[in-house]
Enzyme design. Structure first.
Site, PDB file in Angstrom:
ATOM      1  N   GLU A 118       0.860  -1.193   0.000  1.00 52.52           N
ATOM      2  CA  GLU A 118       0.000   0.000   0.000  1.00 52.52           C
ATOM      3  C   GLU A 118       0.889   1.233   0.000  1.00 52.52           C
ATOM      4  O   GLU A 118       2.017   1.181   0.473  1.00 52.52           O
ATOM      5  CB  GLU A 118      -0.859   0.041   1.277  1.00 52.52           C
ATOM      6  N   LYS A 120       2.362   4.559   1.401  1.00 58.58           N
ATOM      7  CA  LYS A 120       2.531   5.059   2.764  1.00 58.58           C
ATOM      8  C   LYS A 120       2.179   6.545   2.743  1.00 58.58           C
ATOM      9  O   LYS A 120       2.973   7.378   2.319  1.00 58.58           O
ATOM     10  CB  LYS A 120       3.958   4.840   3.246  1.00 58.58           C
ATOM     11  N   ASP A 122       1.609  10.220   3.685  1.00 59.31           N
ATOM     12  CA  ASP A 122       2.385  11.083   4.567  1.00 59.31           C
ATOM     13  C   ASP A 122       1.453  12.098   5.228  1.00 59.31           C
ATOM     14  O   ASP A 122       1.335  13.229   4.791  1.00 59.31           O
ATOM     15  CB  ASP A 122       3.455  11.797   3.735  1.00 59.31           C
ATOM     16  N   TYR A 230      -6.466   2.164   6.546  1.00 60.50           N
ATOM     17  CA  TYR A 230      -5.605   1.048   6.137  1.00 60.50           C
ATOM     18  C   TYR A 230      -5.505  -0.069   7.163  1.00 60.50           C
ATOM     19  O   TYR A 230      -4.809  -1.053   6.939  1.00 60.50           O
ATOM     20  CB  TYR A 230      -4.207   1.530   5.765  1.00 60.50           C
ATOM     21  N   LYS A 322      10.926   2.909   2.456  1.00 56.38           N
ATOM     22  CA  LYS A 322      10.946   4.367   2.312  1.00 56.38           C
ATOM     23  C   LYS A 322      11.568   4.788   0.983  1.00 56.38           C
ATOM     24  O   LYS A 322      12.456   4.123   0.464  1.00 56.38           O
ATOM     25  CB  LYS A 322      11.767   4.974   3.454  1.00 56.38           C
ATOM     26  N   CYS A 416      10.589  39.905 -25.668  1.00 55.99           N
ATOM     27  CA  CYS A 416      11.126  38.544 -25.705  1.00 55.99           C
ATOM     28  C   CYS A 416      12.644  38.591 -25.531  1.00 55.99           C
ATOM     29  O   CYS A 416      13.334  39.310 -26.263  1.00 55.99           O
ATOM     30  CB  CYS A 416      10.780  37.884 -27.034  1.00 55.99           C
ATOM     31  N   CYS A 419      14.335  37.435 -29.068  1.00 53.98           N
ATOM     32  CA  CYS A 419      14.253  38.143 -30.345  1.00 53.98           C
ATOM     33  C   CYS A 419      13.775  39.581 -30.185  1.00 53.98           C
ATOM     34  O   CYS A 419      13.573  40.278 -31.173  1.00 53.98           O
ATOM     35  CB  CYS A 419      13.334  37.383 -31.302  1.00 53.98           C
ATOM     36  N   CYS A 434       5.535  35.061 -27.008  1.00 51.35           N
ATOM     37  CA  CYS A 434       6.237  35.770 -28.059  1.00 51.35           C
ATOM     38  C   CYS A 434       5.533  35.437 -29.372  1.00 51.35           C
ATOM     39  O   CYS A 434       5.487  34.275 -29.771  1.00 51.35           O
ATOM     40  CB  CYS A 434       7.703  35.315 -28.115  1.00 51.35           C
ATOM     41  N   CYS A 439      11.077  33.117 -33.930  1.00 48.07           N
ATOM     42  CA  CYS A 439      11.901  33.375 -32.742  1.00 48.07           C
ATOM     43  C   CYS A 439      12.815  32.175 -32.471  1.00 48.07           C
ATOM     44  O   CYS A 439      12.359  31.036 -32.434  1.00 48.07           O
ATOM     45  CB  CYS A 439      10.981  33.637 -31.547  1.00 48.07           C
TER      46      CYS A 439
END
Ligand code: IVH
Length: 677
Positions: A118, A120, A122, A230, A322, A416, A419, A434, A439
C-alpha cells in the site's frame, strides 16, 4: 573496529537528545527542523547501539516508545489496541533481509497469501472508534498507547464516515488510517495564510496534523482534510469478517471508508519490489498527496498474530519501504524566462545547486507570473524545492522566516529575451507569449517537442543534439532533420559512425508515423495528443486539415473554438506553408491509417469517467468513448462496464470497487480504443 564503550555511550546520549528535540518539534509544535530521513537514520543508529549494548539503554530512551507524549490540553484516549509504528527499509536488500527474518520464524507460510503493498500516506495517523457501526471517538496516535481525543475535529473530515455502511457492523472496532491534505489545497491554504500574514505550514503533513489538533473544531472544518483507512483493530472477542489484509481493505471500502486505490496484492517479494519501483518512478509524481514510501504487509492476518511485535513498538509483519526524500531547501538565485515551442514565455528558477534524492537540482519551473506572485517569491529567497520522480522540480514556496530584507520582487520582461519582439498576453490566460514564429527560442523548443516520444519519437535526438544541430547551422526547422546525411553528422562532437547511422535510421522510421503524431509534433498552440487524434481521424490527410476553415475544424466533436481558431491561423501562415512543402518533399507521411479508427471498439459499453485524467479533459474523454460506440453515464451501478479513474477519484471509485466493477486508467482506455496512450 568498534568504538570504545564510552564513545558509544556519549553518541547514544547525543542521539537521544536530538531525537527528543525532533519529536517535540514534530509532534507538539508541528514545526520540524530536520527531515524524516535524518530522523529515521538517527533513530536507527540509536537502536543499533542499544541493541548491541543493552546496558547503554536508558529507561526513558525514545526507542522504547512511539512518537511523543500526548499534549495536555486535549482529552486523552486510550487505544483499544496500541497503535504501532513501522520499521523502515531504505532499499531492496533491506526488504529481502526482512523477508529472510520472517522465513526463519514461519518458514514458507507467507507464500500462501503473499503480501499486500500500500502507499505510505504522509499525513497524521488517527484511530476511529466505531461502536455498532457508529463513530464514537476519534483520536491521534499520541504515544501509541494513549492519544489525544479529537472526535469533533475528525467529524468535520468529510471522508470519515460517521456511520459504517453495513447492516452487520462489529460491536466494537478501531479503524486506523491517515488524515492528509492534498497538495493543491495545501498550496491554497498557505497562500491564504500569506495574505493573512499568518505563518505558513512547512508541508502538507504538518498542516494536516496541526489542523487536527485544534481546540476549536470550527477551524478544523475550514481545513481541506481527507482520510484514507488502512487497518482495523478490535478486542480479541470481537469477530471480524476478513482473514487477510487484502480482504480487510475491501471490507473498509464496503463500509464506506476510503482506501487508497493503488494498493496491490503481491504473490512474492519480487512483485513487491516491482511495485515499489513503479510507485517511486511513476505513480508518485501523479498523486495529489504526499507519500513517503510503500507499506508492505504480510497478507494473512493469522500469520500477523503469530509473528507479533518487536518490543510492542513495531510489528514484525509489516515494514515501510521508504523513498529517497524529495524536498530540500536552497536559495533562489535568479528568475529567468524560457521561450517555449508555441511562444509561451515561462519563468524558471535558478537555484543554488542542491541534492534531492540523489540528483543535483539547479533549475525549477515557476509556471507563470501569477504563480510567482501568489507564492510571493522574491529573488534571493530561501525556498523549498520538491523533485518527484522524473517531473521537473517545483518550487513549493519561500521560507519567509529566513528573509533578510534584501530579497527583490520580480517582474515579467516586456520584450522577448531571444528576439526582442514585444510580448503579448491573451485574454483570460495567466501567461504571456512571443508572437514571432521565427523566434530562435521557439525553434529549439519546437524541435525538442517534434522529436519527443509522444510526437515523432525520434530516438537518439536528445536536447543537446538538437542544440548542436541548430548551432552548426545544419538544421533550422523540423523538415531539415529529414534531409540530414550520416556524413554530415560524423564530424560533429559526440557522434561516431554508428551513432550517426542510428540517428539517420531513426529519422527514416519517424517519416512513417501516422498523421495524428505529426499534427501533435507540429506544436500548434492548444493542440495536444487528444486533439491531434480527433483532427487526424476527421481530416485523414494533412492537406485537408490545412485547407479547412475554423468553422469546419470547430465542427469536429471534442474540438472547441479556441483550438479551431488556433489551427486555422497556424496553417494560414507563410512559414507553415513552406515547412509543409519541405516535409512533403522529404517524404514524411501525411495520412492517418483508417483501420484502427473504425469506431466500434467500445460498442455497447457503459462507461463512467471520474477524477482528473492525465491528458484529456472529461469532455474529450467522453467524446472519444462515444466515438467508439460507448455510452458515458454519470453514476456507477451494477450495469457499468468499467470505470475510468483519474487523479483524485473519490466516491465513484470506491463504489466501483465495492461492486467489483473493473477500474482502468486513461492509458488503458486509449489502448482499448486501439490508440497509443
Ligand atoms: S500500517 C502496524 N499502512 O506510517 C501497522 N501505516 O511509520 C502500522 N502510514 O503510523 C500502520 N500509510 O501513520 C500503515 N498504508 C499504511 C500507511 C501507514 C501511512 C503511517 C502510519 C504509521 C506510520 C508508520
Amino acid at each position: 573496529m568498534t568504538a570504545p564503550l564510552a564513545e558509544l555511550a556519549a553518541r547514544a546520549n547525543e542521539l537521544r537528545r536530538q531525537i527528543r528535540r525532533a519529536n517535540y518539534q514534530y509532534y507538539v509544535l508541528d514545526q520540524p527542523e530536520i527531515s524524516d530521513r535524518e530522523y529515521d537514520l538517527m533513530f536507527r543508529e540509536l537502536r543499533d547501539i542499544e541493541g548491541a549494548h543493552p546496558e547503554l539503554r536508558t529507561p526513558d530512551s525514545p526507542t522504547l516508545r512511539v512518537g511523543a507524549p500526548p499534549q495536555s490540553q486535549l482529552a486523552k484516549h486510550e487505544h483499544l489496541v496500541p497503535m504501532l509504528s513501522l520499521a523502515n527499509a531504505f532499499n531492496d536488500d533491506e526488504l529481502r533481509e526482512w523477508e529472510e527474518r520472517l522465513k526463519r520464524l514461519v518458514d514458507d507460510a507467507i507464500a500462501r497469501d503473499g503480501y499486500t503493498a500500500e502507499l505510505k500516506i504522509d499525513g497524521a495517523a488517527v484511530s476511529l472508534t466505531y461502536e455498532n457501526g457508529v463513530l464514537v471517538t476519534g483520536s491521534t496516535r499520541g504515544n501509541g498507547r494513549i492519544g489525544e481525543e479529537v472526535t469533533p475535529n475528525l467529524r468535520t473530515v468529510r471522508d470519515v464516515p460517521l456511520r459504517l455502511d453495513t447492516d452487520d457492523p462489529p460491536r466494537l472496532v478501531e479503524i486506523r488510517g491517515e488524515v492528509y491534505m492534498p497538495f493543491d489545497r495545501f498550496e491554497r491554504l498557505n497562500e491564504a495564510r500569506v495574505a493573512a500574514e499568518e505563518p505558513v505550514f512547512a508541508n502538507p503533513r504538518n498542516a494536516a496534523a496541526g489542523s487536527l489538533r485544534q481546540l476549536d473544531p470550527g477551524i478544523t472544518a475550514q481545513r481541506p482534510l481527507r482520510f484514507f483507512g488502512y487497518a482495523v483493530s478490535a478486542p480479541r472477542n470481537v469477530e471480524l469478517p476478513f482473514a487477510t489484509q487484502w480482504e480487510l481493505l475491501d471490507t473498509l471500502v464496503q463500509w464506506g471508508v476510503p482506501v487508497e486505490p493503488h494498493r496491490t496484492k503481491c504473490a512474492s517479494l519480487g512483485d513487491v519490489i516491482a511495485f515499489v519501483e513503479t510507485v517511486e518512478s511513476r505513480v508518485r509524481a501523479e498523486l495529489n498527496f504526499g507519500i513517503d514510501g510503500v507499506v508492505v504487509k504480510v497478507n494473512s492476518l493469522a500469520l500477523e498474530d503469530e509473528l507479533g511485535t518487536i518490543g510492542g513498538r513495531e510489528p514484525r509483519w509489516a515494514i515501510a519501504r521508504k523513498f529517497a526524500p524529495d524536498i530540500a531547501e536552497t536559495r533562489l538565485l535568479a528568475i529567468e524566462v524560457n521561450v517555449g515551442r508555441t511562444g509561451v514565455v515561462t519563468p524558471f528558477a535558478m537555484l543554488e545547486p542542491v541534492d534531492i534524492g540523489g540528483a543535483v537540482v539547479r533549475l525549477a519551473t515557476l509556471h507563470n507570473e501569477d504563480y510567482i506572485r501568489a507564492k510571493d517569491l522574491r529573488v534571493g529567497d530561501w525556498v523549498q524545492v520538491k523533485r518527484a520522480g522524473e517531473v521537473i522540480p517545483q518550487v513549493i514556496g519561500p521560507i519567509p522566516e529566513r528573509r533578510t530584507g534584501d530579497e527583490k520582487a520580480w517582474h515579467m520582461p516586456k520584450r522577448c529575451p531571444r528576439c526582442n519582439t514585444p510580448l503579448e498576453r491573451e485574454e483570460e490566460e495567466a501567461g504571456v507569449y512571443c508572437p514571432n514564429v521565427a523566434c530562435p527560442g521557439r525553434q529549439l523548443e519546437g524541435l525538442v517537442h517534434f522529436a519527443s516520444r509522444g510526437a515523432m519519437d525520434i530516438r537518439g535526438l536528445s536536447y543537446a543534439r538538437i542544440q548542436q544541430l541548430i548551432e552548426t547551422g545544419l538544421v533550422r526547422d523540423a523538415a531539415d532533420l529529414f534531409t540530414l546525411r550520416a556524413e554530415q553528422l560524423v564530424p560533429l562532437e559526440g557522434f561516431g559512425e554508428k551513432s550517426a547511422e542510428n540517428l539517420i535510421a531513426a529519422l527514416e522510421e519517424a517519416k512513417t508515423r501516422p498523421l495524428s503524431r505529426l499534427i501533435n509534433a507540429l506544436g500548434i498552440r492548444h493542440v495536444g495528443t487528444a486533439a491531434a487524434q480527433l483532427l487526424a481521424r476527421q481530416f485523414c490527410t494533412l492537406d485537408d486539415l490545412a485547407d479547412a476553415t475554423a468553422e469546419q475544424i470547430g465542427a469536429v466533436r471534442g474540438i472547441g473554438d479556441i483550438i479551431a481558431r488556433s489551427v486555422e491561423s497556424y496553417f494560414d501562415n507563410h512559414t507553415t506553408t513552406k515547412l509543409i512543402e519541405k516535409l512533403r518533399k522529404a517524404g514524411v507521411n501525411f495520412t492517418e491509417p483508417r483501420a484502427a479508427t473504425a469506431g466500434s471498439s467500445l460498442a455497447g459499453a457503459t462507461v463512467v469517467i471520474t477524477g482528473t485524467l492525465p491528458t484529456m479533459s472529461r469532455t474529450e474523454a467522453t467524446e472519444l468513448v462515444e466515438s467508439q460506440g460507448g455510452h458515458v453515464v454519470n453514476s456507477v451501478s451494477k450495469s457499468t462496464t468499467f470505470l475510468v479513474a483519474g487523479m483524485d477519484a473519490g466516491s465513484k471509485l470506491a463504489k466501483a470497487q465495492a461492486l467489483g466493477i473493473e477500474v482502468i486508467d486513461e492509458a488503458e482506455l486509449l489502448r482499448r480504443m486501439g490508440q497509443q496512450p
